[in-house]
Write a protein that holds these residues in place. Structure first.
Motif, PDB file in Angstrom:
ATOM      1  N   ALA A  94       0.817  -1.222   0.000  1.00 36.58           N
ATOM      2  CA  ALA A  94       0.000   0.000   0.000  1.00 36.58           C
ATOM      3  C   ALA A  94       0.848   1.268   0.000  1.00 36.58           C
ATOM      4  N   LYS A  95       1.908   1.310   0.818  1.00 36.14           N
ATOM      5  CA  LYS A  95       2.725   2.527   0.896  1.00 36.14           C
ATOM      6  C   LYS A  95       3.493   2.795  -0.392  1.00 36.14           C
ATOM      7  N   ASP A  96       3.840   1.761  -1.120  1.00 38.36           N
ATOM      8  CA  ASP A  96       4.539   1.934  -2.391  1.00 38.36           C
ATOM      9  C   ASP A  96       3.573   2.248  -3.529  1.00 38.36           C
ATOM     10  N   PHE A  97       2.349   1.745  -3.413  1.00 36.59           N
ATOM     11  CA  PHE A  97       1.398   1.822  -4.523  1.00 36.59           C
ATOM     12  C   PHE A  97       0.507   3.060  -4.471  1.00 36.59           C
ATOM     13  N   LEU A  98      -0.024   3.375  -3.299  1.00 36.42           N
ATOM     14  CA  LEU A  98      -1.107   4.359  -3.216  1.00 36.42           C
ATOM     15  C   LEU A  98      -0.710   5.805  -3.529  1.00 36.42           C
ATOM     16  N   PRO A  99       0.440   6.322  -3.088  1.00 32.58           N
ATOM     17  CA  PRO A  99       0.712   7.742  -3.344  1.00 32.58           C
ATOM     18  C   PRO A  99       0.707   8.122  -4.823  1.00 32.58           C
ATOM     19  N   SER A 100       1.421   7.380  -5.658  1.00 32.98           N
ATOM     20  CA  SER A 100       1.439   7.730  -7.085  1.00 32.98           C
ATOM     21  C   SER A 100       0.113   7.397  -7.756  1.00 32.98           C
ATOM     22  N   MET A 101      -0.582   6.341  -7.273  1.00 31.89           N
ATOM     23  CA  MET A 101      -1.896   6.004  -7.817  1.00 31.89           C
ATOM     24  C   MET A 101      -2.888   7.119  -7.520  1.00 31.89           C
ATOM     25  N   ALA A 102      -2.854   7.621  -6.277  1.00 34.29           N
ATOM     26  CA  ALA A 102      -3.764   8.702  -5.886  1.00 34.29           C
ATOM     27  C   ALA A 102      -3.501   9.961  -6.699  1.00 34.29           C
ATOM     28  N   LYS A 103      -2.234  10.227  -6.983  1.00 35.80           N
ATOM     29  CA  LYS A 103      -1.887  11.414  -7.773  1.00 35.80           C
ATOM     30  C   LYS A 103      -2.516  11.333  -9.173  1.00 35.80           C
ATOM     31  N   GLN A 104      -2.470  10.172  -9.790  1.00 44.28           N
ATOM     32  CA  GLN A 104      -3.075  10.004 -11.116  1.00 44.28           C
ATOM     33  C   GLN A 104      -4.581  10.227 -11.069  1.00 44.28           C
ATOM     34  N   PHE A 105      -5.215   9.670 -10.052  1.00 52.21           N
ATOM     35  CA  PHE A 105      -6.667   9.834  -9.948  1.00 52.21           C
ATOM     36  C   PHE A 105      -7.048  11.293  -9.691  1.00 52.21           C
ATOM     37  N   ARG A 106      -6.308  11.967  -8.830  1.00 54.65           N
ATOM     38  CA  ARG A 106      -6.625  13.369  -8.555  1.00 54.65           C
ATOM     39  C   ARG A 106      -6.469  14.229  -9.799  1.00 54.65           C
ATOM     40  N   GLU A 107      -5.417  13.976 -10.574  1.00 55.38           N
ATOM     41  CA  GLU A 107      -5.207  14.730 -11.812  1.00 55.38           C
ATOM     42  C   GLU A 107      -6.350  14.519 -12.799  1.00 55.38           C
ATOM     43  N   LYS A 108      -7.009  13.382 -12.691  1.00 54.60           N
ATOM     44  CA  LYS A 108      -8.158  13.078 -13.550  1.00 54.60           C
ATOM     45  C   LYS A 108      -9.462  13.618 -12.963  1.00 54.60           C
ATOM     46  N   GLY A 109      -9.414  14.122 -11.733  1.00 54.31           N
ATOM     47  CA  GLY A 109     -10.612  14.668 -11.106  1.00 54.31           C
ATOM     48  C   GLY A 109     -11.438  13.646 -10.346  1.00 54.31           C
ATOM     49  N   VAL A 110     -10.826  12.525  -9.975  1.00 49.65           N
ATOM     50  CA  VAL A 110     -11.553  11.483  -9.244  1.00 49.65           C
ATOM     51  C   VAL A 110     -11.481  11.760  -7.740  1.00 49.65           C
ATOM     52  N   GLU A 111     -12.629  11.798  -7.082  1.00 48.66           N
ATOM     53  CA  GLU A 111     -12.679  11.964  -5.631  1.00 48.66           C
ATOM     54  C   GLU A 111     -12.358  10.633  -4.966  1.00 48.66           C
TER      55      GLU A 111
END
Length: 423
Positions: free
Chosen positions: A273-290
């Motif tokens: 989770a610590k390796d995966f979530l930060p960059s994954m969350a960044k991609q979703f936020r850039e796409k406008g996903v809550e």
């Protein structure tokens, strides 16, 4: 005197029953001719389709239709292309009608086998997406069924324009117009009539929101092929290739928010989770996903606190719930408890993990290293789909040609008599 809705629907039902007997015995060549002619008619009517669709879109915007529904309603050039390709692909598929299997001799000397036959008359009730008109009509026609199509009032002009193209195809193949009928009235009473006419309609397939499907399941006197929700999951396991997992999760959520195969919950193994979530969350936020996350998720990334309701919600919108799980067993338990038995996927390079996931996840489609948005009849090679079933009787998963047929027993003898030895 003006015809009542009940009288109108009864007239359609009678015509469909009569037409079902014609299409049920039509040759494969005749059915294919109708499909290909309808494809050509769609191609030639692009301007008319676009104009009719714009009428619906304008009315939808004026009536405050939600963005997700407007997106479903839109007939883009690419979607018209998709309808044309779908018709041609269905025409190229093997015809299931009349296929006989498992003929075998019994000790008495008779032969017993099964023949695939049409269901008869299929009623389709759907909302927003006008391309469903083509999907449903093409699959019903190729599988030898007559169909009555009741689209949503928000797509009435688009559906009429598409229906006109289908009628041209039927006429060219010398098949009755009543093989495919689009309900012209937007009166809601038409739905009530359609689902309570077992003398004319053999199966109902609803495609739309939960409220529509719950109502039909509750009130129908005709068998229903359905799914209520598409609460789909992607589980990123401890053995996942993380760059691959990010691509899969992003596509599963953002390919199209409004489809039933869109990922609504992302499950991440605590070990990655610590390796995966930060960059994954960044991609979703850039796409406008809550993002809405569990407590362990919010300890790693910024997210709204997820509630019990989030795990049970099909968003059909740029919203994603995320849960960090202890491992594979907890991921499977979460999916089977909160999921809708639609489509769920594991991302893992470990064979034992994927075998356990496939065996234990109780969903109509279970995937390995694949985004859930692939849950689609076209992608499965069915040509198109009439819907996705999460039921366990008759049809499950994307319903294509075979799901619109059933089997009857064929028995062949040569004078054998039961209870008497054959001479």
């Amino acid at each position: 005197m003006t015809e009542s809705v009940l009288d109108y629907m009864t007239r359609l039902g009678r015509a469909a029953r009569e037409a079902s007997r014609v299409i049920g015995r039509a040759s494969t060549a005749q059915k294919n001719r109708a499909l290909l002619a309808a494809a050509n008619a769609l191609d030639a009517a692009r301007a008319e389709l676009a104009a009719a669709n714009e009428q619906d879109l304008a009315a939808g915007r004026a009536n405050g239709l939600e963005p997700a529904l407007l997106e479903r309603l839109e007939l883009t050039p690419a979607r018209i292309d998709g309808m044309i390709v779908g018709l041609r692909q269905v025409a190229a598929l093997p015809d299931p009608v009349g296929a006989i299997r498992d003929m075998s001799f019994r000790p008495s000397g008779i032969q017993v086998g099964k023949m695939r036959v049409p269901l008869g008359v299929i009623g389709i009730i759907y909302e927003s997406r006008p391309n469903v008109t083509i999907d449903a009509a093409s699959l019903c026609l190729k599988s030898g069924n007559a169909t009555i199509l009741r689209g949503g009032s928000e797509a009435i002009h688009s559906n009429r324009a598409i229906a006109a193209c289908i009628q041209r195809g039927l006429a060219e193949a010398e098949l009755p117009a009543a093989v495919v009928q689009v309900v012209e009235t937007t009166d809601r009473a038409a739905v009530g009539a359609l689902i309570t006419m077992p003398e004319y309609v053999d199966v109902i397939v609803p495609r739309g929101g939960r409220g529509l499907i719950e109502r039909i399941s509750r009130d129908a006197r005709v068998p229903v092929i359905k799914h209520l929700d598409g609460i789909c999951h992607v589980y990123v396991s401890e053995h996942a290739d993380l760059p691959k997992a990010q691509r899969i999760a992003f596509n599963a959520k953002t390919y199209r928010y409004g489809i039933c195969g869109a990922m609504e919950t992302l499950l991440v193994d605590q070990s990655v989770a610590k390796d995966f979530l930060p960059s994954m969350a960044k991609q979703f936020r850039e796409k406008g996903v809550e993002l809405r996350g569990c407590e362990r998720t919010r300890a790693i990334i910024e997210a709204v606190a997820a509630t019990e309701e989030d795990w049970n919600t099909e968003y059909l919108a740029p919203i994603l719930s995320i849960r960090v799980v202890d491992g594979l067993d907890q991921a499977i338990e979460h999916i089977n408890h909160y999921g809708s038995h639609h489509t769920d996927s594991i991302v893992s390079e470990n064979l034992a993990d994927t075998r356990q996931f496939v065996a234990q996840v109780d969903s109509a489609s279970v995937m390995i290293n694949t985004p859930t948005c692939f849950a689609d009849g076209f992608e499965y090679g069915l040509g198109a789909e009439i819907g996705i079933s999460t039921d366990k009787l008759h049809a499950r998963g994307p319903v294509g040609l075979e799901g619109l047929t059933c089997e009857k027993y064929i028995v062949v003898g040569d004078g054998q008599l039961r209870g008497q030895a054959t001479v």
